[in-house]
Write a protein that holds these residues in place. Structure first.
Motif, PDB file in Angstrom:
ATOM      1  N   GLY A  60       0.802  -1.220   0.000  1.00 48.05           N
ATOM      2  CA  GLY A  60       0.000   0.000   0.000  1.00 48.05           C
ATOM      3  C   GLY A  60       0.831   1.264   0.000  1.00 48.05           C
ATOM      4  N   ASP A  61       2.155   1.153   0.172  1.00 50.25           N
ATOM      5  CA  ASP A  61       3.021   2.334   0.108  1.00 50.25           C
ATOM      6  C   ASP A  61       3.138   2.817  -1.341  1.00 50.25           C
ATOM      7  OD1 ASP A  61       3.443   2.212   2.789  1.00 50.25           O
ATOM      8  OD2 ASP A  61       5.574   1.704   2.697  1.00 50.25           O
ATOM      9  N   LEU A  62       3.155   4.125  -1.497  1.00 45.75           N
ATOM     10  CA  LEU A  62       3.304   4.741  -2.817  1.00 45.75           C
ATOM     11  C   LEU A  62       4.462   5.726  -2.745  1.00 45.75           C
ATOM     12  CD1 LEU A  62       2.148   5.058  -5.709  1.00 45.75           C
ATOM     13  CD2 LEU A  62       0.671   6.862  -4.802  1.00 45.75           C
ATOM     14  N   ILE A  63       5.505   5.477  -3.529  1.00 47.69           N
ATOM     15  CA  ILE A  63       6.749   6.242  -3.450  1.00 47.69           C
ATOM     16  C   ILE A  63       7.075   6.852  -4.815  1.00 47.69           C
ATOM     17  CG2 ILE A  63       9.208   6.154  -2.888  1.00 47.69           C
ATOM     18  CD1 ILE A  63       7.363   5.554  -0.519  1.00 47.69           C
ATOM     19  N   PHE A  64       7.460   8.117  -4.802  1.00 47.62           N
ATOM     20  CA  PHE A  64       7.853   8.834  -6.020  1.00 47.62           C
ATOM     21  C   PHE A  64       9.304   9.256  -5.851  1.00 47.62           C
ATOM     22  CE2 PHE A  64       6.507  12.618  -8.969  1.00 47.62           C
ATOM     23  CZ  PHE A  64       7.370  12.151  -9.945  1.00 47.62           C
ATOM     24  N   ILE A  65      10.184   8.729  -6.715  1.00 42.81           N
ATOM     25  CA  ILE A  65      11.615   8.971  -6.611  1.00 42.81           C
ATOM     26  C   ILE A  65      12.101   9.742  -7.833  1.00 42.81           C
ATOM     27  CG2 ILE A  65      13.896   7.875  -6.528  1.00 42.81           C
ATOM     28  CD1 ILE A  65      12.603   5.553  -5.062  1.00 42.81           C
ATOM     29  N   GLY A  66      12.853  10.808  -7.603  1.00 44.97           N
ATOM     30  CA  GLY A  66      13.392  11.620  -8.682  1.00 44.97           C
ATOM     31  C   GLY A  66      14.599  10.998  -9.351  1.00 44.97           C
ATOM     32  N   LEU A 116       7.489  17.331  -9.938  1.00 46.38           N
ATOM     33  CA  LEU A 116       8.849  16.969 -10.334  1.00 46.38           C
ATOM     34  C   LEU A 116       9.881  17.570  -9.386  1.00 46.38           C
ATOM     35  CD1 LEU A 116       8.665  17.379 -14.214  1.00 46.38           C
ATOM     36  CD2 LEU A 116       8.590  15.261 -12.896  1.00 46.38           C
ATOM     37  N   LYS A 117       9.635  18.793  -8.943  1.00 45.06           N
ATOM     38  CA  LYS A 117      10.552  19.454  -8.016  1.00 45.06           C
ATOM     39  C   LYS A 117      10.595  18.712  -6.678  1.00 45.06           C
ATOM     40  CE  LYS A 117      13.256  22.747  -6.493  1.00 45.06           C
ATOM     41  NZ  LYS A 117      14.654  22.820  -6.981  1.00 45.06           N
ATOM     42  N   LEU A 118       9.443  18.339  -6.160  1.00 47.69           N
ATOM     43  CA  LEU A 118       9.389  17.609  -4.897  1.00 47.69           C
ATOM     44  C   LEU A 118      10.046  16.232  -5.013  1.00 47.69           C
ATOM     45  CD1 LEU A 118       5.731  18.474  -3.802  1.00 47.69           C
ATOM     46  CD2 LEU A 118       7.842  19.339  -2.769  1.00 47.69           C
ATOM     47  N   ALA A 119       9.938  15.634  -6.199  1.00 48.66           N
ATOM     48  CA  ALA A 119      10.502  14.298  -6.403  1.00 48.66           C
ATOM     49  C   ALA A 119      12.024  14.289  -6.294  1.00 48.66           C
ATOM     50  CB  ALA A 119      10.082  13.755  -7.765  1.00 48.66           C
ATOM     51  N   GLU A 120      12.655  15.457  -6.389  1.00 48.91           N
ATOM     52  CA  GLU A 120      14.112  15.523  -6.241  1.00 48.91           C
ATOM     53  C   GLU A 120      14.551  14.968  -4.887  1.00 48.91           C
ATOM     54  OE1 GLU A 120      15.489  19.484  -6.838  1.00 48.91           O
ATOM     55  OE2 GLU A 120      14.897  19.559  -8.951  1.00 48.91           O
ATOM     56  N   LYS A 124       6.922  10.063  -0.117  1.00 51.86           N
ATOM     57  CA  LYS A 124       5.917   9.046   0.151  1.00 51.86           C
ATOM     58  C   LYS A 124       4.563   9.733   0.053  1.00 51.86           C
ATOM     59  CE  LYS A 124       4.314   5.722   3.636  1.00 51.86           C
ATOM     60  NZ  LYS A 124       4.548   5.184   5.009  1.00 51.86           N
ATOM     61  N   ILE A 125       3.688   9.203  -0.783  1.00 48.12           N
ATOM     62  CA  ILE A 125       2.373   9.795  -1.010  1.00 48.12           C
ATOM     63  C   ILE A 125       1.366   9.100  -0.106  1.00 48.12           C
ATOM     64  CG2 ILE A 125       0.595  10.228  -2.755  1.00 48.12           C
ATOM     65  CD1 ILE A 125       2.936  10.025  -4.837  1.00 48.12           C
ATOM     66  N   ILE A 126       0.574   9.862   0.617  1.00 50.61           N
ATOM     67  CA  ILE A 126      -0.317   9.309   1.639  1.00 50.61           C
ATOM     68  C   ILE A 126      -1.751   9.831   1.453  1.00 50.61           C
ATOM     69  CG2 ILE A 126       1.553   9.011   3.304  1.00 50.61           C
ATOM     70  CD1 ILE A 126       0.755  11.641   4.599  1.00 50.61           C
ATOM     71  N   GLY A 127      -2.642   9.394   2.352  1.00 52.59           N
ATOM     72  CA  GLY A 127      -3.999   9.929   2.407  1.00 52.59           C
ATOM     73  C   GLY A 127      -4.811   9.692   1.145  1.00 52.59           C
ATOM     74  N   GLY A 160       1.036  16.889  -7.745  1.00 53.19           N
ATOM     75  CA  GLY A 160       1.565  18.241  -7.646  1.00 53.19           C
ATOM     76  C   GLY A 160       0.698  19.208  -6.873  1.00 53.19           C
ATOM     77  N   GLN A 161      -0.612  18.951  -6.815  1.00 55.83           N
ATOM     78  CA  GLN A 161      -1.487  19.855  -6.088  1.00 55.83           C
ATOM     79  C   GLN A 161      -1.782  19.374  -4.671  1.00 55.83           C
ATOM     80  OE1 GLN A 161      -5.776  19.819  -7.359  1.00 55.83           O
ATOM     81  NE2 GLN A 161      -5.009  18.561  -9.035  1.00 55.83           N
ATOM     82  N   SER A 162      -1.175  18.240  -4.305  1.00 59.31           N
ATOM     83  CA  SER A 162      -1.456  17.646  -2.998  1.00 59.31           C
ATOM     84  C   SER A 162      -0.427  18.053  -1.948  1.00 59.31           C
ATOM     85  CB  SER A 162      -1.469  16.122  -3.122  1.00 59.31           C
ATOM     86  OG  SER A 162      -1.602  15.520  -1.845  1.00 59.31           O
ATOM     87  N   ASN A 163      -0.881  18.124  -0.709  1.00 57.70           N
ATOM     88  CA  ASN A 163       0.016  18.291   0.436  1.00 57.70           C
ATOM     89  C   ASN A 163       0.113  17.005   1.252  1.00 57.70           C
ATOM     90  OD1 ASN A 163       0.723  21.052   0.054  1.00 57.70           O
ATOM     91  ND2 ASN A 163      -1.321  21.638   0.758  1.00 57.70           N
ATOM     92  N   ALA A 164      -0.530  15.942   0.748  1.00 60.60           N
ATOM     93  CA  ALA A 164      -0.518  14.658   1.442  1.00 60.60           C
ATOM     94  C   ALA A 164       0.725  13.867   1.031  1.00 60.60           C
ATOM     95  CB  ALA A 164      -1.788  13.875   1.130  1.00 60.60           C
ATOM     96  N   ILE A 165       1.890  14.439   1.326  1.00 62.64           N
ATOM     97  CA  ILE A 165       3.152  13.800   0.975  1.00 62.64           C
ATOM     98  C   ILE A 165       4.139  13.941   2.132  1.00 62.64           C
ATOM     99  CG2 ILE A 165       2.907  14.177  -1.518  1.00 62.64           C
ATOM    100  CD1 ILE A 165       4.818  16.563  -1.208  1.00 62.64           C
ATOM    101  N   GLU A 166       5.071  13.020   2.183  1.00 62.32           N
ATOM    102  CA  GLU A 166       6.162  13.084   3.148  1.00 62.32           C
ATOM    103  C   GLU A 166       7.474  13.017   2.375  1.00 62.32           C
ATOM    104  OE1 GLU A 166       5.529   9.729   5.662  1.00 62.32           O
ATOM    105  OE2 GLU A 166       3.737  10.575   6.632  1.00 62.32           O
TER     106      GLU A 166
END
Length: 289
Positions: A60-66, A116-120, A124-127, A160-166
């Motif tokens: 269930g984890d969702l990860i975005f890596i740059g 893309l900037k945050l992915a640098e 971890k995408i949540i919620g 990109g429009q979400s704040n539900a990230i770590e």
């Protein structure tokens, strides 16, 4: 997750890959690539290392890596999923080609640019964002090419429009990570990062760059101030520092997982670079948490 998803083999269309990655303990290696990657864990649990971040992962984890962020998923040795695999992820991998700068300057793509900037730093995408993005990702393998691209843009806009990230890695890591304007040095770095467990063959590496071995070594020393093999040991020790945070791994296991052939050589190189033994380093980390 549809039952037929397991049988789908990696597919390639003109802009990005969508596929399933099935791994085991022996295949997990510290690596990076020149593309972005979004991974949704469907089976397995263990430790996830992204640059200087180490955390547990679960289904269930969702990860975005740059791009060029070194990472590895290390599955729990004792965990066995119903399928018998230690790790399965549905992943989306793409390069800058699918999001050229001409698109990113458009106001409609401002959220994509932020993603893309945050992915640098990796995220971890949540919620609710996790639920929304993972639902689309699980459908992507069944879509036609053009439909996939449209939904890919939707995924990026949602993130990109979400704040539900770590965010995963530290700002300090980004400041000190490897950078170079030399394409040849970047090529050497990439090769070493992705083959650190193997016996490095200077002949093969020099052929890759169309240079004589002597010219290759002089170029690297001039540009970086260190030899190729000193730099290789640095890559190995950096990875070992991350593995030492996981106390379920023995120092012997960490030595071999980091690409060292024997424990004595590992201890010598580790102390040379950190001024601590692996055991002392682990104790110091334990005192900080």
């Amino acid at each position: 997750m549809p039952a037929t998803l397991e049988s789908i083999i990696l597919e390639k269309d003109s802009s990005f890959y969508i596929g399933i990655f099935q791994d085991n303990l022996e295949k997990s290696t510290w690596h990076y690539h020149n593309s972005y990657e979004i991974s949704f864990i469907t089976e397995g649990s263990g430790r996830r290392i992204v640059a200087d971040s180490i955390e547990e992962f679960h289904p269930g984890d969702l990860i975005f890596i740059g791009k060029k962020l070194p990472h590895v998923w290390i599955a729990d040795k004792e965990t066995r999923t119903p399928s018998g695999r230690t790790l399965e992820t549905v992943y989306l991998q793409f390069s800058d080609d699918v999001l050229p700068s001409e698109l990113l300057v458009l106001p409609e793509f401002k959220n994509v640019k932020r993603a893309l900037k945050l992915a640098e730093r990796g995220m971890k995408i949540i919620g609710d964002t996790l639920n929304e993005v993972s639902r689309i990702m699980l459908q992507l393998p069944y879509m036609k090419n053009f439909e996939r691209v449209i939904h890919f843009y939707s995924i990026m806009d949602i993130i990109g429009q979400s704040n539900a990230i770590e965010l995963l890695t530290s700002e300090e890591y980004l400041k000190k990570r490897f950078t170079t304007s030399s394409k040849r040095i970047a090529k050497i770095h990439s090769y070493l990062m992705n083959h650190y467990k193997e016996e490095i063959d200077l002949e093969k590496l020099s052929n890759l760059l169309n240079l004589a071995k002597g010219s290759l070594c002089r170029l690297f020393k001039t540009e970086t101030g260190t030899t190729i093999f000193e730099y290789l040991n640095k890559i190995k020790v950096d990875y070992a520092c991350n593995l030492l945070m996981d106390e379920s791994l023995s120092i012997m296991d960490i030595s071999f997982n980091s690409g060292f052939n024997n424990l004595s050589h590992f201890n010598k190189q580790f102390k040379k670079q950190t001024r601590l033994t692996p055991g002392e380093y682990r104790k110091r980390f334990r005192s900080l948490v």
